[in-house]
Design a protein around this motif. Sequence first.
Motif, PDB file in Angstrom:
ATOM      1  N   UNK A 172       0.830  -1.205   0.000  1.00 42.93           N
ATOM      2  CA  UNK A 172       0.000   0.000   0.000  1.00 42.93           C
ATOM      3  C   UNK A 172       0.866   1.258   0.000  1.00 42.93           C
ATOM      4  N   UNK A 173       1.849   1.316   0.871  1.00 48.38           N
ATOM      5  CA  UNK A 173       2.702   2.503   0.961  1.00 48.38           C
ATOM      6  C   UNK A 173       3.463   2.727  -0.344  1.00 48.38           C
ATOM      7  N   UNK A 174       4.009   1.647  -0.920  1.00 48.92           N
ATOM      8  CA  UNK A 174       4.740   1.788  -2.178  1.00 48.92           C
ATOM      9  C   UNK A 174       3.841   2.324  -3.284  1.00 48.92           C
ATOM     10  N   UNK A 175       2.687   1.696  -3.492  1.00 47.73           N
ATOM     11  CA  UNK A 175       1.799   2.112  -4.578  1.00 47.73           C
ATOM     12  C   UNK A 175       1.267   3.524  -4.363  1.00 47.73           C
ATOM     13  N   UNK A 176       0.885   3.831  -3.133  1.00 50.66           N
ATOM     14  CA  UNK A 176       0.302   5.140  -2.864  1.00 50.66           C
ATOM     15  C   UNK A 176       1.323   6.254  -3.051  1.00 50.66           C
ATOM     16  N   UNK A 177       2.511   6.090  -2.507  1.00 56.21           N
ATOM     17  CA  UNK A 177       3.494   7.161  -2.612  1.00 56.21           C
ATOM     18  C   UNK A 177       4.118   7.244  -3.995  1.00 56.21           C
ATOM     19  N   UNK A 178       4.177   6.138  -4.735  1.00 54.96           N
ATOM     20  CA  UNK A 178       4.649   6.228  -6.111  1.00 54.96           C
ATOM     21  C   UNK A 178       3.621   6.969  -6.966  1.00 54.96           C
ATOM     22  N   UNK A 179       2.354   6.676  -6.726  1.00 51.61           N
ATOM     23  CA  UNK A 179       1.307   7.336  -7.502  1.00 51.61           C
ATOM     24  C   UNK A 179       1.128   8.796  -7.133  1.00 51.61           C
ATOM     25  N   UNK A 180       1.013   9.087  -5.855  1.00 55.73           N
ATOM     26  CA  UNK A 180       0.770  10.457  -5.413  1.00 55.73           C
ATOM     27  C   UNK A 180       2.049  11.296  -5.437  1.00 55.73           C
ATOM     28  N   UNK A 181       3.182  10.673  -5.294  1.00 49.23           N
ATOM     29  CA  UNK A 181       4.442  11.408  -5.274  1.00 49.23           C
ATOM     30  C   UNK A 181       4.851  11.966  -6.615  1.00 49.23           C
ATOM     31  N   UNK A 182       4.192  11.550  -7.677  1.00 55.17           N
ATOM     32  CA  UNK A 182       4.535  12.063  -9.004  1.00 55.17           C
ATOM     33  C   UNK A 182       4.306  13.563  -9.086  1.00 55.17           C
ATOM     34  N   UNK A 183       3.388  14.080  -8.286  1.00 54.66           N
ATOM     35  CA  UNK A 183       3.117  15.513  -8.286  1.00 54.66           C
ATOM     36  C   UNK A 183       4.362  16.280  -7.840  1.00 54.66           C
ATOM     37  N   UNK A 184       5.105  15.719  -6.909  1.00 53.87           N
ATOM     38  CA  UNK A 184       6.292  16.400  -6.390  1.00 53.87           C
ATOM     39  C   UNK A 184       7.445  16.429  -7.390  1.00 53.87           C
ATOM     40  N   UNK A 185       7.478  15.467  -8.302  1.00 55.48           N
ATOM     41  CA  UNK A 185       8.621  15.330  -9.206  1.00 55.48           C
ATOM     42  C   UNK A 185       8.318  15.797 -10.631  1.00 55.48           C
ATOM     43  N   UNK A 186       7.220  16.475 -10.848  1.00 55.36           N
ATOM     44  CA  UNK A 186       6.869  16.866 -12.211  1.00 55.36           C
ATOM     45  C   UNK A 186       7.810  17.909 -12.793  1.00 55.36           C
ATOM     46  N   UNK A 187       8.196  18.905 -12.030  1.00 58.97           N
ATOM     47  CA  UNK A 187       9.005  19.972 -12.597  1.00 58.97           C
ATOM     48  C   UNK A 187      10.451  19.949 -12.147  1.00 58.97           C
ATOM     49  N   UNK A 188      10.963  18.803 -11.757  1.00 57.29           N
ATOM     50  CA  UNK A 188      12.296  18.711 -11.176  1.00 57.29           C
ATOM     51  C   UNK A 188      13.430  19.032 -12.120  1.00 57.29           C
ATOM     52  N   UNK A 189      13.921  18.056 -12.800  1.00 62.48           N
ATOM     53  CA  UNK A 189      15.071  18.236 -13.686  1.00 62.48           C
ATOM     54  C   UNK A 189      14.617  18.851 -15.008  1.00 62.48           C
ATOM     55  N   UNK A 190      15.421  19.745 -15.472  1.00 61.52           N
ATOM     56  CA  UNK A 190      15.147  20.332 -16.777  1.00 61.52           C
ATOM     57  C   UNK A 190      16.272  19.944 -17.726  1.00 61.52           C
ATOM     58  N   UNK A 191      15.951  19.949 -18.987  1.00 63.24           N
ATOM     59  CA  UNK A 191      16.966  19.632 -19.988  1.00 63.24           C
ATOM     60  C   UNK A 191      18.017  20.731 -20.017  1.00 63.24           C
ATOM     61  N   UNK A 192      19.231  20.311 -20.194  1.00 55.60           N
ATOM     62  CA  UNK A 192      20.299  21.288 -20.309  1.00 55.60           C
ATOM     63  C   UNK A 192      20.365  21.774 -21.750  1.00 55.60           C
ATOM     64  N   UNK A 193      20.464  23.068 -21.904  1.00 56.50           N
ATOM     65  CA  UNK A 193      20.544  23.637 -23.225  1.00 56.50           C
ATOM     66  C   UNK A 193      21.998  23.713 -23.632  1.00 56.50           C
ATOM     67  N   UNK A 194      22.296  23.156 -24.793  1.00 58.04           N
ATOM     68  CA  UNK A 194      23.672  23.188 -25.293  1.00 58.04           C
ATOM     69  C   UNK A 194      23.898  24.500 -26.006  1.00 58.04           C
ATOM     70  N   UNK A 195      24.945  25.151 -25.614  1.00 55.08           N
ATOM     71  CA  UNK A 195      25.288  26.426 -26.263  1.00 55.08           C
ATOM     72  C   UNK A 195      26.579  26.252 -27.030  1.00 55.08           C
ATOM     73  N   UNK A 196      26.578  26.843 -28.178  1.00 54.11           N
ATOM     74  CA  UNK A 196      27.738  26.720 -29.048  1.00 54.11           C
ATOM     75  C   UNK A 196      28.847  27.662 -28.676  1.00 54.11           C
TER      76      UNK A 196
END
Length: 88
Positions: free
Chosen positions: A64-88
Amino acid sequence: MRFALVAGVFGSSLLAALLLLYFFRPKAWYWHVLSVAAALAIGLTPFPEGWHSPAADLVVGAIFIFLFFWGAGAILFLGGRRRQVRRA
């Protein structure tokens, strides 16, 4: 059942869910909604007659804890890492 065992099992289940979210990023929204729905279904369903034991409580609680926190925890990780922009 000893508190340390219960805290260790439930804590490792929570940690596994959050680490999966951190390293593999949230998946499609419907997988997370399905995970929360499955967790609630497992958590609210009464046990069959032969399953009334501390070990069964521990296993069902960890799932229960695994499924619930994996499902509900996605809200916390939506905007985390961003793609790095390569500059020339």
